[in-house]
Design an enzyme around this catalytic site. Sequence first.
Site, short mmCIF file in Angstrom:
data_model
loop_
_atom_site.label_atom_id
_atom_site.label_comp_id
_atom_site.label_asym_id
_atom_site.label_seq_id
_atom_site.Cartn_x
_atom_site.Cartn_y
_atom_site.Cartn_z
N LYS A 190 0.84 -1.20 0.00
CA LYS A 190 0.00 0.00 0.00
C LYS A 190 0.88 1.25 0.00
O LYS A 190 0.49 2.29 -0.54
CB LYS A 190 -0.96 -0.01 1.18
CG LYS A 190 -0.29 -0.15 2.56
CD LYS A 190 -0.11 1.15 3.26
CE LYS A 190 0.48 0.95 4.65
NZ LYS A 190 0.56 2.21 5.42
N THR A 247 -3.99 5.21 3.00
CA THR A 247 -2.63 5.66 2.74
C THR A 247 -2.54 6.45 1.44
O THR A 247 -1.75 7.39 1.33
CB THR A 247 -1.67 4.45 2.68
OG1 THR A 247 -1.84 3.67 3.87
CG2 THR A 247 -0.22 4.91 2.60
#
Length: 294
Positions: A190, A247
């Site tokens: 991520k 994120t």
Amino acid sequence: MKKVCVIGEGAWGTAVATLLANNGHQVSLWCYHSDVAKEIGNKHTNSKFLPGVELNKNIIPEVDLGKSINGAEWIFEAIPVKFLRSVLQKAKDFYLPEQKWVILSKGIENDSLLFPVQMLDDVFQTNVEGVVLAGPSFAIDLAEKNVTGVALACSDRNKAEQLSQILNNDYFTTDVTDDVIGVEVGAALKNVLALGIGIISGAGYSGNSKVLFFTKGFAEVVDLAVAMGGKAETMYGLAGIGDAVLTCMGEHSRNVKTGILLGKGQTLENILATTGMTSEGANTVQSVQKLSEK
């Protein structure tokens, strides 16, 4: 009350230490920087890594790693992957088999292509069977008691359930899984997605372009997790799509901020030197192609 140790005085380590202290546990927070330890001890703040947050007085800073680990039932490590092996090698001299480890680091070691939980076993030369904690959780949000949910992954589900009882409260919740690899892949990649989103944004492209990149990129993350033995359903939970969305889209993402500056033409060396940020995505991206080929 349990004595727990958190290794790493960065934003995430301090936030998790705050959660544990708020739950009534005595927390020994190992600090690499003596000035940070002094500030935490005297002022109950960490202005270097988590500014604006008053820390619980149950957090006891310690610069001696052995003293910090000694007597702790649970040891949480929150060290950037780039430095994790060297810290674990120092911790090895103090570790006792009955102590339980929790992995907070997110990334892949460049040379070995090991994930943090695998690095733990590799350094200690034994099956430590650490619990991996990962999910959509910015440090500042957790420290300010915003409602947060993460995944806990361990092949021993009973150990993960024990940890959930230590962590859970009215603003923090956990999902337990035995899919350690799936959670580790989601946690590491991520950051790479976020770095790419930042680069696209910094280069002046639109939301259309960012969503295209995210959709195609996340599909590759799922493919890699499954190829490594993880479960596809894990990638559509907190440690996969949840962590990736936060994120990539959240206002506190250091990886996005790093990517934006890269997209504007700055060098990585200059960005890291001038901002002082640690971008796990910049470290992890170096391992992704090799890992995919493997």
